[in-house]
Design an enzyme around this catalytic site. Structure first.
Site, PDB file in Angstrom:
ATOM      1  N   SER A 229       0.827  -1.197   0.000  1.00 12.67           N
ATOM      2  CA  SER A 229       0.000   0.000   0.000  1.00 12.67           C
ATOM      3  C   SER A 229       0.863   1.249   0.000  1.00 12.67           C
ATOM      4  CB  SER A 229      -0.883  -0.024   1.247  1.00 12.67           C
ATOM      5  OG  SER A 229      -2.058   0.678   1.031  1.00 12.67           O
ATOM      6  N   GLU A 309      -7.788  -3.046  -7.436  1.00 11.52           N
ATOM      7  CA  GLU A 309      -8.567  -2.868  -6.205  1.00 11.52           C
ATOM      8  C   GLU A 309      -8.127  -1.626  -5.430  1.00 11.52           C
ATOM      9  OE1 GLU A 309      -8.940  -7.704  -5.457  1.00 11.52           O
ATOM     10  OE2 GLU A 309      -7.645  -6.510  -4.155  1.00 11.52           O
ATOM     11  N   PRO A 310      -8.318  -0.441  -5.983  1.00 11.95           N
ATOM     12  CA  PRO A 310      -7.880   0.761  -5.265  1.00 11.95           C
ATOM     13  C   PRO A 310      -8.778   1.071  -4.072  1.00 11.95           C
ATOM     14  CG  PRO A 310      -9.101   1.372  -7.236  1.00 11.95           C
ATOM     15  CD  PRO A 310      -8.955  -0.133  -7.263  1.00 11.95           C
ATOM     16  N   GLY A 311      -8.163   1.343  -2.948  1.00  9.46           N
ATOM     17  CA  GLY A 311      -8.897   1.787  -1.773  1.00  9.46           C
ATOM     18  C   GLY A 311      -8.472   3.211  -1.446  1.00  9.46           C
ATOM     19  N   ARG A 312      -7.248   3.324  -0.920  1.00  9.13           N
ATOM     20  CA  ARG A 312      -6.713   4.629  -0.538  1.00  9.13           C
ATOM     21  C   ARG A 312      -6.785   5.650  -1.667  1.00  9.13           C
ATOM     22  NH1 ARG A 312      -2.769   5.022   3.328  1.00  9.13           N
ATOM     23  NH2 ARG A 312      -2.282   2.854   2.919  1.00  9.13           N
ATOM     24  N   CYS A 380      -5.429  10.185  26.533  1.00  7.06           N
ATOM     25  CA  CYS A 380      -4.479  10.049  27.635  1.00  7.06           C
ATOM     26  C   CYS A 380      -3.334   9.147  27.223  1.00  7.06           C
ATOM     27  CB  CYS A 380      -5.185   9.510  28.856  1.00  7.06           C
ATOM     28  SG  CYS A 380      -6.441  10.668  29.376  1.00  7.06           S
ATOM     29  N   GLU A 381      -2.514   9.675  26.366  1.00  4.88           N
ATOM     30  CA  GLU A 381      -1.446   8.884  25.775  1.00  4.88           C
ATOM     31  C   GLU A 381      -0.497   9.886  25.130  1.00  4.88           C
ATOM     32  OE1 GLU A 381       0.047   5.208  24.365  1.00  4.88           O
ATOM     33  OE2 GLU A 381      -2.091   5.186  24.778  1.00  4.88           O
ATOM     34  N   TYR A 410      -8.665   4.720   5.757  1.00  5.93           N
ATOM     35  CA  TYR A 410      -8.041   4.185   6.959  1.00  5.93           C
ATOM     36  C   TYR A 410      -8.025   5.179   8.115  1.00  5.93           C
ATOM     37  CZ  TYR A 410      -6.743   0.951   3.299  1.00  5.93           C
ATOM     38  OH  TYR A 410      -6.803   0.103   2.228  1.00  5.93           O
TER      39      TYR A 410
HETATM   40  C1  LIG Z   1      -5.994  -3.345   1.433  1.00  5.89           C
HETATM   41  C2  LIG Z   1      -6.229  -4.020   0.163  1.00  5.89           C
HETATM   42  C3  LIG Z   1      -6.526  -3.275  -0.977  1.00  5.89           C
HETATM   43  C4  LIG Z   1      -6.550  -1.766  -0.996  1.00  5.89           C
HETATM   44  O1  LIG Z   1      -5.319  -1.217  -0.745  1.00  5.89           O
HETATM   45  P1  LIG Z   1      -5.073   0.362  -0.946  1.00  5.89           P
HETATM   46  O2  LIG Z   1      -3.692   0.567  -0.532  1.00  5.89           O
HETATM   47  O3  LIG Z   1      -6.051   1.046  -0.049  1.00  5.89           O
HETATM   48  O4  LIG Z   1      -5.336   0.662  -2.373  1.00  5.89           O
HETATM   49  C5  LIG Z   1      -6.773  -3.956  -2.140  1.00  5.89           C
HETATM   50  N1  LIG Z   1      -6.757  -5.311  -2.179  1.00  5.89           N
HETATM   51  C6  LIG Z   1      -6.468  -6.055  -1.091  1.00  5.89           C
HETATM   52  C7  LIG Z   1      -6.460  -7.528  -1.206  1.00  5.89           C
HETATM   53  C8  LIG Z   1      -6.195  -5.444   0.108  1.00  5.89           C
HETATM   54  O5  LIG Z   1      -5.909  -6.189   1.180  1.00  5.89           O
END
Ligand SMILES: *Cc1c(COP(=O)(O)O)cnc(C)c1O
Length: 469
Positions: A229, A309-312, A380-381, A410
């Site tokens: 990532s 599979e883009p998330g971030r 508190c950390e 995230y």
């Molecule tokens: C976490 C994850 C993603 C997304 O990752 P990003 O860094 O957010 O793009 C895609 N595929 C799998 C299998 C993951 O575990």
């Protein structure tokens, strides 16, 4: 109802306002002449009054534009939004609307998708330890692809699919020995990680053989890899693609089948600070198509249907966290701590990964002179740091609003209730309108889970299996 202090109620000023660093702010972010930030056409001072702080503001147009860019980059493939970055029903609907697919990794994420009737064929379910119950629910819902991650899971899923009378489409998670870190990648021979089947050891080829042998219950449609990532170059993806295509050729030679799909996972990096230079989606798509095309040509394989599979990279840049400053502690010659009303409960990345951020005073221009400060939370950390070494106007004061950009991925999804702090809301903003898509957690919400049973009469909580949606 306004919480504005004297400091943020200053009359219009002529102090020049430093421009926004474009790559870290949501697409519709802009500054009014009085130094107040707008996002989705709305002023953050008014948003803070209406929704309170801390709060996440998600630029819906930006999210949809990013979804469209990914869709355009892979016109003949599949773009799975990685729901773990941030998932709620509104986002699941946007993903569906924009013609994307959705990647889930738990029963909980699947429940969100199911609650908006997300098209089952466009779902992919991955994870290294899916329970039998999760597999059953996924099969029953008709999830399009399940990513097999272990030998035990091959047996488990085959049993579940047979019981359901379904031939389940599956991918096999391969660890190609390419591990990406923030700014570099390392190629290792041994894949020391919990996910997937090692390519180098032969485990992947073994798994492929076993899945092909379970053909009554499992239909192997392709291979899957996810190398890490927050990646900033295409070298790691290129090496992974090279090795995965090599495995496709091996499978053809060993089993006489050409698997039609190749999922290269997510991991594309985004800008958290002005120093980060993320790759444009179109460039990444071009590179991946070129590499896979070349490798397939030299292996004599038809080019498989590509999936990513883009998330971030989809949701990260769309969101800001808005905080209100509570205290400022100056330690002459040492450092200044600026405390805000959230912290590690809404941003664990700084403590967990030593992540870097930028932050900005967004309710007024502030003094021209800037100081480098440590932005901290209320927990508190002492490790409760929102952002290390951020530059804020020297006169930052209690009551000011400070925004941290690039907090869409995230952050809310990893938020906690540490110190019994309710998790902040997520408010979608678009064209001058704001809508809560995840409401703020209240003290009542927290107390609801706390079973006070002084008589020991037995809890009246939900029975196993009743919890869920
Ligand atoms: C976490 C994850 C993603 C997304 O990752 P990003 O860094 O957010 O793009 C895609 N595929 C799998 C299998 C993951 O575990």
């Amino acid at each position: 109802m306004s919480q504005a202090s004297g400091a943020s109620a200053t009359t219009p000023v002529a102090v020049p306002v430093a421009p926004l660093e474009e790559q870290v702010w949501p697409a519709t972010a802009a500054l009014d002449s009085d130094g107040v930030l707008r996002v989705g056409g709305l002023r953050v001072d008014e948003l803070a009054d209406e929704f309170g702080t801390p709060a996440f503001f998600l630029d819906e147009d930006d999210f949809r534009a990013r979804a469209q860019a990914w869709r355009a980059g892979f016109p003949d493939g599949d773009v799975y939004y990685a729901g773990k970055a941030f998932l709620c029903r509104a986002v699941a609907r946007w993903v569906a609307d924009e013609g994307l697919s959705l990647d889930v990794c738990t029963g909980g994420e699947l429940a969100v998708a199911a609650s908006v009737d997300f098209p089952p064929a466009r779902l992919l379910f991955h994870g290294n330890n899916k329970s039998v119950e999760e597999l059953r629910r996924a099969v029953a819902y008709g999830v399009g692809r399940i990513v097999l991650d272990s030998f035990a899971e091959i047996e488990r899923l085959a049993t579940v699919a047979r019981a359901a009378g379904v031939r389940q489409r599956v991918l096999i998670r391969v660890t190609p020995g390419v591990e990406a870190h923030t700014h570099e990648y390392i190629a290792t021979g041994q894949e020391d990680q919990k996910f997937g089947f090692s390519l180098a050891s032969g485990a992947a080829l073994d798994a492929i053989g076993r899945v092909l042998a379970a053909t009554d219950a499992l239909e192997l449609v392709g291979l899957h890899a996810h190398i890490g990532s927050q990646i900033f170059d295409t070298a790691g993806f290129g090496l992974a693609a090279h090795r995965m295509v090599g495995l496709l050729a091996t499978v053809r030679d060993a089993h006489g089948v050409e698997l039609p799909e190749l999922d290269l996972g997510g991991g594309l990096g985004i800008a958290y600070t002005g120093e980060d230079a993320p790759l444009p989606v179109a460039d990444v798509a071009d590179r991946l198509h070129t590499i896979v095309g070349k490798e397939c040509a030299s292996a004599g394989l038809a080019v498989p249907r590509l999936a990513v599979e883009p998330g971030r990279a989809m949701v990260g840049p769309t969101t800001i966290t808005l905080y209100r400053v509570g205290t400022v502690k100056e330690l002459p010659g040492l450092r200044t701590y600026v405390s805000v009303d959230g912290g590690m409960s809404d941003n664990i990345r700084t403590a967990l990964y030593d992540a870097r951020y930028t932050a900005r005073l967004v309710s007024r221009p502030g003094a021209a002179e800037h100081h480098v400060v440590t932005l901290v939370g209320k927990h508190c950390e002492s490790g409760d740091v929102v952002a290390h070494d951020v530059s804020l106007p020297a006169d930052v004061a209690p009551g000011d609003l400070v925004a941290v950009p690039a907090t869409g991925a995230y952050h809310r999804s990893m938020a906690s209730n540490y110190n019994h702090v309710g998790r902040p809301p997520v408010v979608a903003v678009r064209a001058g309108a704001a809508r809560v898509v995840v409401r703020r957690e209240t003290e009542d919400d927290l107390l609801r889970l706390d079973v006070d049973d002084p008589a020991g009469a037995g809890a009246a909580g939900p029975k196993p299996g009743e919890a869920g949606r």
